[in-house]
Motif scaffolding. Structure first.
Motif: not given
Lengths: 276, 276
Positions: B7-12, B96-105
């Motif tokens: 996907q090329d969008q991310i949540s607002l 604290v400790g929330q898993p990351a959201t990973i975007a790659i391009k």
């Protein structure tokens, strides 16, 4: 809503995502109106000019109106507006004068302050996280907020209402989400925010209110932590919760005083409600 | 790609959009491989730990592999990875400790340096924009990049390859997209980056390379602008363009020296190509 379209996603190429390259405004909506709207838009325009992108005042007002038109329950909202520089090719260099991408989202207003706290006051702590001195961004509301995120991560005690922050040279700046006022020798004072910090719209409203109603402009100066220990009265303010007396921070204690009561009365009128 | 989905969008609602609440890595891909991958992932993990969120090394490696698998032409790419804290309710306080959201391009690698520049050197300017001293973020690659954006907005002359930045206390820090090395009294030196700045993976690679090959660790210290005027040799480096000699900055001039040649040779081997 992004640029007038109903969507809840934003492009991965947006510079807000990559660089925090934009500004925000968090606005209180009362009965479908934004009482401090002109101040919010003024600050946004000043910020965009300093960051070298362009906002269109009438376009933003139209978007806010279009948004509020569609919200079913608008008596009490918190409205967040993000003005990003928009998408670009890779790299930091901005296209100067690029028109902003405007994202708007509302949530139900939930007061963080109850009646007892508003009357009797709240407690604060001193944050270990410091604000970097960067006159580039001082006074503005940039999307670069990691210092505030890390400051708020320092505590989770619901009895601590706010964390006060110093800059890297030990000067008092503000709370994590609020501005700070205190009374020294009968004179209302607040940090000057030339080197860092956010010039909150409620801070500006109260500076103007006290200047006009007392004939004496509050002192905007450089203060270290010792000034707070000597203060007779301390309060914090923002456009969401209004003005709330601080009664303690670490080992210092204060009583609510006349300045915060006058600020609260003024905000009650401004927000057209018996209690903010 | 976001969290493994194309996907090329991310949540607002993503905190990267609101607060720049995350980290990035810009990685050079050569023949489908990322030569400095372990250093990138190490820095990301250290950053996530300091920002109090969680990254999963093997998950990120899997995502990078899955991404590169699908890219048709992978001989020479620039790959940007964003690790955001992800979405949350309103407010700065992180879970604290929330898993990351990973975007790659990925984008096609375009060298900013030609053969002549790599051999004969490039020119830099001194930026007016200063870096705020904030040990909270020093060394990391946070998504808070407005200082770099404003620094790069200062010039548009293609003959100026890089802008050097000082911090708010006049100490030399780095270039807008590169780290800085210079030779004082025969000793290789670089700013220490304890109060601000990015510890680039190429900087770390070269510190280790020179330590091992010469037996003398480059000096990481506090330097003011005068140190550059006295330097015998100056170069800038990053994982994209490798190492390039600086031959001028404002009124100071230098000649390319032995240290940058050794760095270039090392990087050529690292990137398995006759010319980086």
């Amino acid at each position: 809503m992004v640029n007038g379209l109903w969507q809840d996603q934003i492009s991965l190429d947006d510079r807000a995502v990559h660089y925090g390259d934009g500004l925000f405004e968090t606005m209180r909506v009362v009965d479908g109106k934004i009482p401090l709207l002109p101040r919010h838009i003024d600050r946004l325009e000043e910020g965009a000019a300093r960051l070298l992108f362009t906002t269109d005042r009438s376009q933003i007002t139209d978007m806010l109106n279009a948004y509020l038109q569609e919200v079913p329950e608008k008596s009490n909202l918190t409205l967040k507006l993000i003005a990003s520089r928009g998408s670009s090719q890779r790299g930091y260099r901005p296209i100067v004068g690029q028109p902003a991408t405007i994202a708007i989202k509302a949530s139900t207003f939930v007061s963080r302050v109850n009646k007892a706290q508003r009357e009797q006051g709240v407690s604060a702590r001193l944050c270990n996280s410091r604000l970097g001195r960067s006159s580039l961004l001082a006074g503005l509301t940039p999307l670069n907020r990691l210092e505030q995120v890390l400051a708020q991560a320092e505590w989770n005690d619901p009895h601590i209402f706010e964390g006060l922050m110093l800059d890297s040279d030990d000067y008092l700046v503000e709370g994590t989400v609020s501005n700070l006022f205190f009374v020294l020798a009968g004179q209302l004072c607040t940090p000057q925010l030339i080197d860092c910090g956010v010039k909150g719209v409620m801070r500006e409203e109260l500076i103007e209110f006290f200047t006009e109603s007392t004939g004496i402009r509050p002192v905007e100066g450089l203060f270290k932590l010792g000034a707070l220990a000597e203060a007779k009265e301390v309060f914090v303010c923002n456009s969401s919760f209004g003005a709330v007396p601080l009664v303690s921070c670490e080992n210092a204690t204060w009583l609510p005083g006349n300045f915060v009561r006058r600020a609260q009365e003024h905000i009650n009128v401004l927000y057209r409600c018996p209690e903010v």
